[in-house]
Design a protein around this motif. Structure first.
Motif, PDB file in Angstrom:
ATOM      1  N   HIS A  23       4.193  17.928  38.630  1.00  0.00           N
ATOM      2  CA  HIS A  23       3.765  18.281  37.273  1.00  0.00           C
ATOM      3  C   HIS A  23       4.517  19.538  36.832  1.00  0.00           C
ATOM      4  O   HIS A  23       4.477  20.554  37.521  1.00  0.00           O
ATOM      5  CB  HIS A  23       2.261  18.540  37.230  1.00  0.00           C
TER       6      HIS A  23
ATOM      7  N   ALA B 248       6.057  11.022  32.692  1.00  0.00           N
ATOM      8  CA  ALA B 248       4.863  10.724  31.897  1.00  0.00           C
ATOM      9  C   ALA B 248       4.455  12.032  31.211  1.00  0.00           C
ATOM     10  O   ALA B 248       4.767  13.125  31.701  1.00  0.00           O
ATOM     11  CB  ALA B 248       3.733  10.218  32.784  1.00  0.00           C
ATOM     12  N   PHE B 249       3.769  11.905  30.104  1.00  0.00           N
ATOM     13  CA  PHE B 249       3.466  13.089  29.304  1.00  0.00           C
ATOM     14  C   PHE B 249       1.972  13.277  29.047  1.00  0.00           C
ATOM     15  O   PHE B 249       1.593  14.042  28.181  1.00  0.00           O
ATOM     16  CB  PHE B 249       4.261  13.030  27.990  1.00  0.00           C
ATOM     17  N   GLU B 250       1.127  12.602  29.838  1.00  0.00           N
ATOM     18  CA  GLU B 250      -0.314  12.787  29.748  1.00  0.00           C
ATOM     19  C   GLU B 250      -0.706  13.944  30.654  1.00  0.00           C
ATOM     20  O   GLU B 250      -0.365  13.958  31.832  1.00  0.00           O
ATOM     21  CB  GLU B 250      -1.073  11.524  30.183  1.00  0.00           C
ATOM     22  N   LYS B 251      -1.440  14.899  30.115  1.00  0.00           N
ATOM     23  CA  LYS B 251      -1.834  16.081  30.881  1.00  0.00           C
ATOM     24  C   LYS B 251      -2.761  15.680  32.027  1.00  0.00           C
ATOM     25  O   LYS B 251      -3.775  15.028  31.815  1.00  0.00           O
ATOM     26  CB  LYS B 251      -2.529  17.087  29.964  1.00  0.00           C
TER      27      LYS B 251
ATOM     28  N   ASP C  69      -5.529  16.090  35.075  1.00  0.00           N
ATOM     29  CA  ASP C  69      -6.774  16.841  35.236  1.00  0.00           C
ATOM     30  C   ASP C  69      -6.742  17.536  36.596  1.00  0.00           C
ATOM     31  O   ASP C  69      -7.404  17.110  37.546  1.00  0.00           O
ATOM     32  CB  ASP C  69      -7.975  15.898  35.126  1.00  0.00           C
TER      33      ASP C  69
ATOM     34  N   SER D 133       5.063  15.083  33.722  1.00  0.00           N
ATOM     35  CA  SER D 133       4.884  14.791  35.144  1.00  0.00           C
ATOM     36  C   SER D 133       5.929  13.778  35.583  1.00  0.00           C
ATOM     37  O   SER D 133       6.248  12.844  34.849  1.00  0.00           O
ATOM     38  CB  SER D 133       3.497  14.199  35.405  1.00  0.00           C
TER      39      SER D 133
END
Length: 141
Positions: A75, A119-122, A124, A137
């Motif tokens: 990340h 990928a660009f989703e944050k 958790d 990521s």
């Protein structure tokens, strides 16, 4: 391990612990001679990719990127400083820096046979500094 932890703290560096690496990039491997050799190759390749990020050029000369390795994913975060003088050029220069770091990481991984995808989703996950801005990521395939 104690010496490595002390050096990591003092040098603000990275320690690639064998047990941690086994729990992240080698979960599919056992402890046979062949699996141990493959694990060592994976760790060496990952270390090389991180080294390419470390020595990558920085437009702001600050290396404002941070990478957190979780499971089989790296990340990338930006340690963004809004007061940095280079941001007065009409664009946030530090974002250029994170792009350079990501490019060096992907090119090194490709060359070392560790293909992946962005990928660009944050995620958790907990990060060392709440001020870090998530960028992307890289999931190893």
């Amino acid at each position: 391990t104690s010496l490595a932890l002390l050096l990591r703290e003092r040098l603000k560096g990275v320690m690639l612990d064998g047990d941690e690496m086994r729990a992240t990039i080698s979960t599919d491997l056992g402890f046979s001679k062949k699996d141990r050799e493959e694990h060592n190759l994976r760790v060496a390749r990952l270390a090389k990719a991180f080294e390419m990020v470390r020595i990558g050029p920085s437009a702001s000369n600050k290396q404002p990127w941070r990478v957190v390795l979780c499971a089989n994913v790296a990340h990338f975060y930006l340690d963004f400083n809004p007061d940095y003088g280079g941001n007065k050029m009409g664009f946030p220069m530090q974002k250029l820096d994170i792009g350079i770091a990501m490019c060096h990481f992907e090119l090194a991984c490709d060359e070392l046979g560790r293909k992946g995808r962005w990928a660009f989703e944050k995620p958790d996950i907990e990060v060392p500094n709440k001020q870090y801005q998530f960028i992307a990521s890289y999931t190893f395939l």
